[in-house]
Enzyme design. Sequence first.
Site, PDB file in Angstrom:
ATOM      1  CG  HIS A 152      -1.824   1.137   1.347  1.00 50.46           C
ATOM      2  ND1 HIS A 152      -3.147   1.085   0.994  1.00 50.46           N
ATOM      3  CD2 HIS A 152      -1.615   2.411   1.799  1.00 50.46           C
ATOM      4  CE1 HIS A 152      -3.726   2.257   1.212  1.00 50.46           C
ATOM      5  NE2 HIS A 152      -2.802   3.081   1.712  1.00 50.46           N
ATOM      6  CD  GLU A 153       1.542   3.681   3.574  1.00 50.31           C
ATOM      7  OE1 GLU A 153       1.923   4.740   3.033  1.00 50.31           O
ATOM      8  OE2 GLU A 153       0.423   3.554   4.098  1.00 50.31           O
ATOM      9  CG  HIS A 156       0.191   6.057  -0.648  1.00 47.89           C
ATOM     10  ND1 HIS A 156      -0.841   6.601  -1.374  1.00 47.89           N
ATOM     11  CD2 HIS A 156      -0.391   5.382   0.387  1.00 47.89           C
ATOM     12  CE1 HIS A 156      -1.993   6.271  -0.813  1.00 47.89           C
ATOM     13  NE2 HIS A 156      -1.759   5.521   0.254  1.00 47.89           N
TER      14      HIS A 156
END
Length: 500
Positions: A152-153, A156
């Site tokens: 997920h990160e 980003h």
Amino acid sequence: VLQSSSSLKASYEDWLLTYGLSISPFHMRWQTALFNRQFYNWGRWKPKFLYLWFSIGMVFGIVAMFGSVILLGKTLMQTLTQMLTEAPRAQNDRMLQVVVGVLSSGFVFVPLGFLLCFVLLSCPHQQVPGVNLPVSQLTYFFSAILISGVIHEVGHGVAAIREQVRFNGFGIFIFIVYPGAFVDLFTTHLQLISPVQQLRIFCAGVWHNFVLGVASFMVLFLLPAILFPFYYTGVGALVTEVAEDSPANGPRGLFVGDLVTNLQDCPVYNVEDWNSCLGGISEKSQVGYCVSAATLQQLSFPTRVYRRLDGTVECCSNNSLTDICFSYSSKLDSHLHACLPARKVIEASKVCRTNMDCQKDFVPSFCVTPSLENQTRLIRVKHPPHIDMLYVGHPMHLQYTVSLSSFVPRQNFLSIDLPVVIETFCKYLISLSGALAVINAVPCFALDGQWILNSFLEATLSSLIVEKQNRELVGFLILLAGSALLAANVALGLWMVTAR
């Protein structure tokens, strides 16, 4: 304690700063710049492809934001309906599947994590992670949470570098016992780029979680082909573990390495067949077995018949471990009972429902049915070359205490647990990564959905609502409604689980 010491406080804080550590009650965080070069390499790799990749992710994130609201609304209505109309039933009849996850905050560069229980769906005969999760599954659970958070990160971070936002570092945190990840971005750069660029960054997390879930599903779906050189399938369900307190444990029970091929007259080619056969057996009435009149007369002996509290009939001694009371009917009497040795009756017998099923060989025969308590079944389990196992009890007890695999090793040195490990881990990744994507897309305070919504409103309503304060008010009201909707789902979901 160290911070309260005047002599150790300075050296302790310097040590934490040197290693990028931050420690507070229930929360520990580690941040590093060691991976910055790798993140920059990823962010500058094939710019056109990454532009297309994160543009697709932006569309997905916007759709997921609206879809999550619809899902939450539907789930809330179903939960309320179930609470108001569902009659009390046994706990095994229906259980709520709850996924427990650690979510990063909506501001992707702020290491704020919290524990959230979210009711994804209502599903029969499911274990509840976080409520009755076995200790043996904790490694899968926490590993899947950590990997889902890292992916997920990473989404980003790479998207931010692609949009020329300065990347300060990557880190991992532990909140209570739940792991997660975060990226540290330069706030000023985020505020200077366009709303569409912001959307690509904010949507990248849920997009990568969705991709991870799809990839895990593909691995799970193609696992028989992937493992084909080493394992074959479609021949039965291989026993990988028998719980110590399992009713299938014993000298004539199941052992690790046994291959189950039949449950009663239901063929078993894989684990799915095992589960569906047990489900069918528990839902249908007890099957009978064809026994000739001569055999019945030879094996039966005078018994005393009495009724149990649930209305069923017992005709064997309570001390008997091998005999079972059978009921049958003849032309003269439809309520006959006989106490018979179960294995002698069943081993060479054909399954039947009525006496008509036993009249093919022109030998007078009866269809004798075990007279057992409600929900209890007599099940014949075939696992050649061993003698059939005869199980008496609730089918679900057999299902929950015996672990099986559809994969049979082609060579003896191959592990029987490897396919199970891959299968289980893929299922956890699908569940937890999917939960992270769905929940983070909700337009709710402190989630990615908050920043996705704000950027979306700036990109679409700037010409319709000129005043920025008015756009912010619209966003605030939507976030307030989304937060209330999510909180209601969590509260009712937890109440349903604890009430059961």
